[in-house]
Design a protein around this motif. Sequence first.
Motif, PDB file in Angstrom:
ATOM      1  N   CYS A 189       0.948  -1.162  -0.048  1.00 37.62           N
ATOM      2  CA  CYS A 189       0.167   0.003  -0.083  1.00 37.62           C
ATOM      3  C   CYS A 189       0.905   1.493   0.083  1.00 37.62           C
ATOM      4  N   THR A 190       0.825   2.063  -0.990  1.00 38.96           N
ATOM      5  CA  THR A 190       1.345   3.526  -1.061  1.00 38.96           C
ATOM      6  C   THR A 190       0.943   4.439  -0.132  1.00 38.96           C
ATOM      7  N   VAL A 191      -0.076   4.067   0.735  1.00 37.49           N
ATOM      8  CA  VAL A 191      -0.970   5.119   1.637  1.00 37.49           C
ATOM      9  C   VAL A 191      -0.154   4.618   2.983  1.00 37.49           C
ATOM     10  N   CYS A 192      -0.338   3.701   3.461  1.00 39.30           N
ATOM     11  CA  CYS A 192       0.023   3.161   4.988  1.00 39.30           C
ATOM     12  C   CYS A 192       1.282   2.401   4.752  1.00 39.30           C
ATOM     13  N   GLY A 193       1.579   1.893   3.673  1.00 36.37           N
ATOM     14  CA  GLY A 193       2.904   1.033   3.531  1.00 36.37           C
ATOM     15  C   GLY A 193       2.831  -0.324   3.908  1.00 36.37           C
ATOM     16  N   LEU A 194       1.546  -0.951   4.340  1.00 39.67           N
ATOM     17  CA  LEU A 194       1.515  -2.437   4.615  1.00 39.67           C
ATOM     18  C   LEU A 194       1.304  -3.216   3.408  1.00 39.67           C
ATOM     19  N   LEU A 195       2.115  -4.551   3.651  1.00 38.26           N
ATOM     20  CA  LEU A 195       2.087  -5.313   2.603  1.00 38.26           C
ATOM     21  C   LEU A 195       0.862  -6.238   2.434  1.00 38.26           C
ATOM     22  N   THR A 196      -0.183  -6.075   3.308  1.00 45.76           N
ATOM     23  CA  THR A 196      -1.488  -6.793   3.214  1.00 45.76           C
ATOM     24  C   THR A 196      -2.401  -6.132   2.481  1.00 45.76           C
ATOM     25  N   HIS A 197      -2.249  -5.253   1.801  1.00 43.35           N
ATOM     26  CA  HIS A 197      -3.236  -4.892   0.851  1.00 43.35           C
ATOM     27  C   HIS A 197      -2.689  -3.624  -0.161  1.00 43.35           C
ATOM     28  N   GLU A 198      -3.373  -3.488  -1.031  1.00 47.34           N
ATOM     29  CA  GLU A 198      -3.142  -2.229  -1.978  1.00 47.34           C
ATOM     30  C   GLU A 198      -3.921  -1.168  -1.557  1.00 47.34           C
ATOM     31  N   GLU A 199      -3.425  -0.007  -2.236  1.00 48.40           N
ATOM     32  CA  GLU A 199      -4.124   1.295  -1.933  1.00 48.40           C
ATOM     33  C   GLU A 199      -5.579   1.427  -2.118  1.00 48.40           C
ATOM     34  N   SER A 200      -6.286   0.721  -3.196  1.00 49.25           N
ATOM     35  CA  SER A 200      -7.526   0.857  -3.278  1.00 49.25           C
ATOM     36  C   SER A 200      -8.488  -0.074  -2.135  1.00 49.25           C
ATOM     37  N   TYR A 201      -7.709  -0.612  -1.298  1.00 49.53           N
ATOM     38  CA  TYR A 201      -8.427  -1.271   0.024  1.00 49.53           C
ATOM     39  C   TYR A 201      -7.889  -0.714   1.311  1.00 49.53           C
ATOM     40  N   CYS A 202      -7.251   0.376   1.304  1.00 46.97           N
ATOM     41  CA  CYS A 202      -6.639   0.914   2.413  1.00 46.97           C
ATOM     42  C   CYS A 202      -7.680   1.740   3.146  1.00 46.97           C
ATOM     43  N   SER A 203      -8.064   1.234   4.726  1.00 48.16           N
ATOM     44  CA  SER A 203      -8.893   1.900   5.327  1.00 48.16           C
ATOM     45  C   SER A 203      -8.308   3.290   5.759  1.00 48.16           C
ATOM     46  N   LYS A 204      -6.930   3.335   5.728  1.00 44.76           N
ATOM     47  CA  LYS A 204      -6.379   4.577   6.420  1.00 44.76           C
ATOM     48  C   LYS A 204      -6.849   5.613   5.169  1.00 44.76           C
ATOM     49  N   LYS A 205      -6.766   5.495   3.968  1.00 44.48           N
ATOM     50  CA  LYS A 205      -7.057   6.062   2.635  1.00 44.48           C
ATOM     51  C   LYS A 205      -8.694   6.511   2.779  1.00 44.48           C
ATOM     52  N   VAL A 206      -9.618   5.756   3.105  1.00 46.64           N
ATOM     53  CA  VAL A 206     -10.957   5.913   3.241  1.00 46.64           C
ATOM     54  C   VAL A 206     -10.883   6.845   4.318  1.00 46.64           C
ATOM     55  N   GLU A 207     -10.480   6.745   5.629  1.00 48.38           N
ATOM     56  CA  GLU A 207     -10.583   7.860   6.750  1.00 48.38           C
ATOM     57  C   GLU A 207     -10.058   9.127   6.073  1.00 48.38           C
TER      58      GLU A 207
END
Length: 221
Positions: free
Chosen positions: A194-212
């Motif tokens: 994920c380019t938003v939070c950096g985690l390896l468990t998902h990509e940007e489109s599934y990022c809860s931080k991005k939604v927030e």
Amino acid sequence: MVDLKGKGIIYEEDDEPIQLFDEDDAHTIREYRMSLIGKVLNPKKQNVEKLIQYMPTQWKMQDQITANDLGNGKFLFNFASEDDLQAVLKQGTLHYNFCMFVLVRWEPIVHDDYPWIIPFWVEISGIPLHLWTVKNLKNIGRKLGHVDTIELEAGRLLINVDTRKPPVFKKKVQSPVGEEVTIPIKYDLLFKHCTVCGLLTHEESYCSKKVEMMKAQTVKA
């Protein structure tokens, strides 16, 4: 009369964990002594059943490995020889469908997140030459994970990284006289994350931080 259909059974609302007992089963330990346990990091993009079919072929060991789907994104590879097992471990970072997965030697560990460690070769640059020492590289590496190996001339470290946390891509370092500089940190063979939070468990489109963040922007507007 016994109620065979289960009608009338009262289930207790008891959320206490059921106690399991360690019976020191040496046979079980021996059975899995040549096994690697793995876990997919991006379950939306990685199918365990397909992964355990594909990877032995990728390693050219399809006739020497048996595999088991353990559920919850976890799996087991069972090897016929120690040499084959070590050959896979020496490959370091592993990926399937362009996403990382964890693979470590099996241990009798009970934890929802287990296994979670991936070994990464990390490249450090930007340190002033007169401070380019093993001690300083090790101090930087400790902020990223457990340091396994240091290659001083290349500025590379083999680090066991905790995949439950986002990788660190830059750090501030301070010289003995108090001067600060920001150094970049590059991970070899780091695949989709994920380019938003950096985690390896998902990509940007599934990022809860991005939604927030998007919701916060909407409220401000």
